[in-house]
Design a protein around this motif. Structure first.
Motif, PDB file in Angstrom:
ATOM      1  N   VAL A 333       0.837  -1.202   0.000  1.00 44.74           N
ATOM      2  CA  VAL A 333       0.000   0.000   0.000  1.00 44.74           C
ATOM      3  C   VAL A 333       0.871   1.251   0.000  1.00 44.74           C
ATOM      4  O   VAL A 333       0.638   2.196  -0.768  1.00 44.74           O
ATOM      5  CB  VAL A 333      -0.953   0.004   1.220  1.00 44.74           C
ATOM      6  CG1 VAL A 333      -1.653   1.355   1.352  1.00 44.74           C
ATOM      7  CG2 VAL A 333      -1.980  -1.115   1.108  1.00 44.74           C
ATOM      8  N   ARG A 334       1.902   1.255   0.853  1.00 45.96           N
ATOM      9  CA  ARG A 334       2.777   2.435   0.936  1.00 45.96           C
ATOM     10  C   ARG A 334       3.547   2.644  -0.369  1.00 45.96           C
ATOM     11  O   ARG A 334       3.656   3.778  -0.854  1.00 45.96           O
ATOM     12  CB  ARG A 334       3.741   2.284   2.112  1.00 45.96           C
ATOM     13  CG  ARG A 334       3.097   2.544   3.465  1.00 45.96           C
ATOM     14  CD  ARG A 334       4.139   2.706   4.553  1.00 45.96           C
ATOM     15  NE  ARG A 334       4.794   1.437   4.865  1.00 45.96           N
ATOM     16  CZ  ARG A 334       4.396   0.592   5.801  1.00 45.96           C
ATOM     17  NH1 ARG A 334       3.325   0.874   6.521  1.00 45.96           N
ATOM     18  NH2 ARG A 334       5.048  -0.521   6.029  1.00 45.96           N
ATOM     19  N   ILE A 335       4.080   1.575  -0.921  1.00 43.12           N
ATOM     20  CA  ILE A 335       4.886   1.699  -2.135  1.00 43.12           C
ATOM     21  C   ILE A 335       4.037   2.142  -3.323  1.00 43.12           C
ATOM     22  O   ILE A 335       4.498   2.881  -4.198  1.00 43.12           O
ATOM     23  CB  ILE A 335       5.588   0.356  -2.448  1.00 43.12           C
ATOM     24  CG1 ILE A 335       6.594   0.017  -1.343  1.00 43.12           C
ATOM     25  CG2 ILE A 335       6.312   0.412  -3.796  1.00 43.12           C
ATOM     26  CD1 ILE A 335       7.125  -1.407  -1.417  1.00 43.12           C
ATOM     27  N   SER A 336       2.777   1.703  -3.373  1.00 46.55           N
ATOM     28  CA  SER A 336       1.921   2.011  -4.530  1.00 46.55           C
ATOM     29  C   SER A 336       1.637   3.502  -4.650  1.00 46.55           C
ATOM     30  O   SER A 336       1.377   4.009  -5.749  1.00 46.55           O
ATOM     31  CB  SER A 336       0.595   1.257  -4.416  1.00 46.55           C
ATOM     32  OG  SER A 336      -0.223   1.823  -3.397  1.00 46.55           O
ATOM     33  N   GLU A 337       1.643   4.210  -3.507  1.00 48.92           N
ATOM     34  CA  GLU A 337       1.387   5.651  -3.477  1.00 48.92           C
ATOM     35  C   GLU A 337       0.078   6.015  -4.182  1.00 48.92           C
ATOM     36  O   GLU A 337      -0.002   6.992  -4.931  1.00 48.92           O
ATOM     37  CB  GLU A 337       2.559   6.423  -4.096  1.00 48.92           C
ATOM     38  CG  GLU A 337       3.846   6.285  -3.302  1.00 48.92           C
ATOM     39  CD  GLU A 337       4.972   7.132  -3.862  1.00 48.92           C
ATOM     40  OE1 GLU A 337       4.947   7.428  -5.078  1.00 48.92           O
ATOM     41  OE2 GLU A 337       5.863   7.520  -3.083  1.00 48.92           O
ATOM     42  N   THR A 338      -0.947   5.206  -3.961  1.00 50.60           N
ATOM     43  CA  THR A 338      -2.269   5.499  -4.511  1.00 50.60           C
ATOM     44  C   THR A 338      -3.211   5.863  -3.361  1.00 50.60           C
ATOM     45  O   THR A 338      -2.894   5.634  -2.192  1.00 50.60           O
ATOM     46  CB  THR A 338      -2.843   4.290  -5.262  1.00 50.60           C
ATOM     47  OG1 THR A 338      -2.985   3.206  -4.348  1.00 50.60           O
ATOM     48  CG2 THR A 338      -1.929   3.872  -6.409  1.00 50.60           C
ATOM     49  N   LYS A 339      -4.360   6.408  -3.709  1.00 50.07           N
ATOM     50  CA  LYS A 339      -5.372   6.740  -2.708  1.00 50.07           C
ATOM     51  C   LYS A 339      -6.642   5.944  -2.979  1.00 50.07           C
ATOM     52  O   LYS A 339      -7.749   6.475  -3.010  1.00 50.07           O
ATOM     53  CB  LYS A 339      -5.654   8.248  -2.716  1.00 50.07           C
ATOM     54  CG  LYS A 339      -4.471   9.070  -2.231  1.00 50.07           C
ATOM     55  CD  LYS A 339      -4.811  10.549  -2.140  1.00 50.07           C
ATOM     56  CE  LYS A 339      -3.624  11.350  -1.609  1.00 50.07           C
ATOM     57  NZ  LYS A 339      -3.923  12.799  -1.512  1.00 50.07           N
ATOM     58  N   LYS A 340      -6.456   4.651  -3.146  1.00 53.30           N
ATOM     59  CA  LYS A 340      -7.579   3.750  -3.386  1.00 53.30           C
ATOM     60  C   LYS A 340      -7.894   2.998  -2.093  1.00 53.30           C
ATOM     61  O   LYS A 340      -6.987   2.635  -1.346  1.00 53.30           O
ATOM     62  CB  LYS A 340      -7.243   2.756  -4.497  1.00 53.30           C
ATOM     63  CG  LYS A 340      -6.939   3.412  -5.837  1.00 53.30           C
ATOM     64  CD  LYS A 340      -6.513   2.391  -6.887  1.00 53.30           C
ATOM     65  CE  LYS A 340      -6.179   3.071  -8.211  1.00 53.30           C
ATOM     66  NZ  LYS A 340      -5.746   2.107  -9.256  1.00 53.30           N
ATOM     67  N   PRO A 341      -9.176   2.765  -1.799  1.00 53.79           N
ATOM     68  CA  PRO A 341      -9.514   2.043  -0.573  1.00 53.79           C
ATOM     69  C   PRO A 341      -9.010   0.597  -0.595  1.00 53.79           C
ATOM     70  O   PRO A 341      -9.072  -0.074  -1.624  1.00 53.79           O
ATOM     71  CB  PRO A 341     -11.047   2.093  -0.530  1.00 53.79           C
ATOM     72  CG  PRO A 341     -11.470   2.424  -1.913  1.00 53.79           C
ATOM     73  CD  PRO A 341     -10.370   3.204  -2.547  1.00 53.79           C
ATOM     74  N   VAL A 342      -8.505   0.170   0.561  1.00 55.90           N
ATOM     75  CA  VAL A 342      -8.003  -1.201   0.728  1.00 55.90           C
ATOM     76  C   VAL A 342      -8.714  -1.825   1.916  1.00 55.90           C
ATOM     77  O   VAL A 342      -8.828  -1.212   2.983  1.00 55.90           O
ATOM     78  CB  VAL A 342      -6.481  -1.217   0.962  1.00 55.90           C
ATOM     79  CG1 VAL A 342      -5.975  -2.651   1.162  1.00 55.90           C
ATOM     80  CG2 VAL A 342      -5.747  -0.550  -0.197  1.00 55.90           C
ATOM     81  N   VAL A 343      -9.190  -3.040   1.745  1.00 55.87           N
ATOM     82  CA  VAL A 343      -9.935  -3.761   2.781  1.00 55.87           C
ATOM     83  C   VAL A 343      -9.329  -5.152   2.919  1.00 55.87           C
ATOM     84  O   VAL A 343      -8.898  -5.752   1.935  1.00 55.87           O
ATOM     85  CB  VAL A 343     -11.431  -3.866   2.397  1.00 55.87           C
ATOM     86  CG1 VAL A 343     -12.188  -4.766   3.370  1.00 55.87           C
ATOM     87  CG2 VAL A 343     -12.061  -2.475   2.356  1.00 55.87           C
ATOM     88  N   GLY A 344      -9.291  -5.661   4.154  1.00 54.33           N
ATOM     89  CA  GLY A 344      -8.749  -6.992   4.401  1.00 54.33           C
ATOM     90  C   GLY A 344      -9.821  -7.971   4.856  1.00 54.33           C
ATOM     91  O   GLY A 344     -10.821  -7.588   5.456  1.00 54.33           O
TER      92      GLY A 344
END
Length: 390
Positions: A333-344
């Protein structure tokens, strides 16, 4: 004195209003029951209470409620104080609201404000929604509603609030028998379930289908940004969970697009030979921290993907730790540098709990079941779409 909390027999409440005003308070929470929820005599007593309160210049929450609380200031209820957070709850059922607080404490979900309105003889849903709309400590408003009056004002208060922050509503009394039960519970009329749902949608609010999902949906709104579209990427290390998640995502109207050829090629070069490199991606059981990091990074960077669901059935073989898949996800998530929602979705019960806790500490909401996760993501998408049109 700013607030008086009243918990005496119902018949003693009306004459207390003058004493409350003499003491300097203009506001009272009437915890006492025995008013309109009990029938005709109780309704007469409630009218008497309101007449005395108006004459004394005292505003009332209740009667027949469990009180109000501010997690940063005070507890004016006879339930526990919730953990500090950003989600507010307005509940027409006091006991149910109290149980929700206990559940949020167990799940470490923070709350800002709680108000049990009971019979809502004076201050009701409309006033509280307007207050929370402008409350800087509240990022999400949740509500348990059985029935409403002042329909036009209620609609407008929801519309104004949802334009600023998400409003998530759980409706009680949707069946004919349930609607009848609401009358004896809080003295309210439930009204048509279909009309109520339509009003909520026009007002820009989203619904929670069950008690358990009310705060699960709210948590996602609090933790993650809104998606730009309906396209979901899925990662798992167990093919079965990936299939179940795909089914549920599709059922909720989310799209499972193919990944770009570049993304598939990069995944093919990194993941084990048995891995599935198109959406849903299966890194297989041997996939660990590195595989989760790379898959998360690449899928989030894929232009076809608007949000990401990461699933892990935590394996206990080959020297893997209980948190490495979660750690890999956070790195991706940090490396991608995107602002997309992530859910686990972290499976395996207690074995998966350390990884789940690590994600939650980093504000990635984590669930126990793909069906709950995809429902929450669908509600996030629904809210985003409604408010892009406004």
């Amino acid at each position: 004195i700013d607030l008086a909390i009243v918990a005496v027999a119902a018949k003693y409440c009306p004459p207390l209003m003058k004493d409350i005003r003499k003491a300097g308070a203009r506001n009272a929470v009437i915890i006492s029951g025995g008013f309109s929820e009990t029938g005709k005599q109780g309704e007469i007593l409630e009218n008497e209470l309101m007449n005395e309160a108006k004459e004394a210049g005292v505003r009332i929450i209740g009667p027949n409620c469990v009180g109000v609380s501010n997690s940063r200031l005070f507890n004016g209820t006879f339930t526990m104080l919730p953990e500090r957070g950003n989600i507010a709850l307005i509940s027409q059922s006091g006991a149910l609201g109290g149980m929700i607080i206990y559940t949020t404490r167990a799940k470490r979900i923070g709350m800002s404000k709680f108000a049990s309105i009971g019979n809502a003889a004076d201050v009701g849903m409309v006033e509280l929604v307007r207050y929370l709309c402008d409350d800087p400590k509240t990022s999400v408003i949740t509500m348990y509603v059985e029935g409403v009056d002042r329909g036009r004002e209620f609609y407008q208060s929801l519309r104004d609030a949802s334009a600023k922050k998400p409003v998530v509503v759980l409706k009680g009394g949707k069946s004919e028998v349930g609607a009848r039960a609401t009358k004896s519970h809080t003295g309210s009329f439930a009204g048509s379930s279909r009309i109520f749902k339509g009003v909520l949608r026009q007002a820009g609010c989203v619904t929670a289908p069950t008690l358990d999902t009310l705060f699960e949906v709210a948590k996602l709104f609090d933790y993650q940004p809104l998606p730009a579209g309906r396209n979901i990427g899925i990662i798992s290390n167990t093919g079965g969970a990936g299939v179940l998640a795909t089914d549920e995502a599709s059922r909720h109207g989310l799209n499972i697009p193919h990944l770009s050829s570049d993304t598939c090629d990069e995944l093919y070069n990194v993941l084990p030979p048995m891995a599935a490199t198109d959406n849903p991606v299966d890194v297989v059981a041997s996939g660990g921290r590195r595989e989760y990091r790379v898959a998360t990074e690449l899928i989030l960077q894929d232009p076809a993907i608007d949000m990401l669901l990461v699933i892990c059935g935590v394996p206990t073989f080959a020297g893997m730790t209980q948190t490495e898949h979660a750690a890999g996800t956070l790195e991706g998530v940090r490396i991608s540098e995107t602002k997309k929602p992530v859910v686990g979705v972290w499976l395996a019960g207690d074995v998966g709990k350390p990884g789940k806790d690590l994600l939650e500490m980093n504000r990635i909401p984590c669930y126990d079941d793909p069906s709950v996760a995809t429902l929450c993501m669908a509600r996030l998408t629904e809210y985003a779409e409604m408010h892009r049109k406004i």
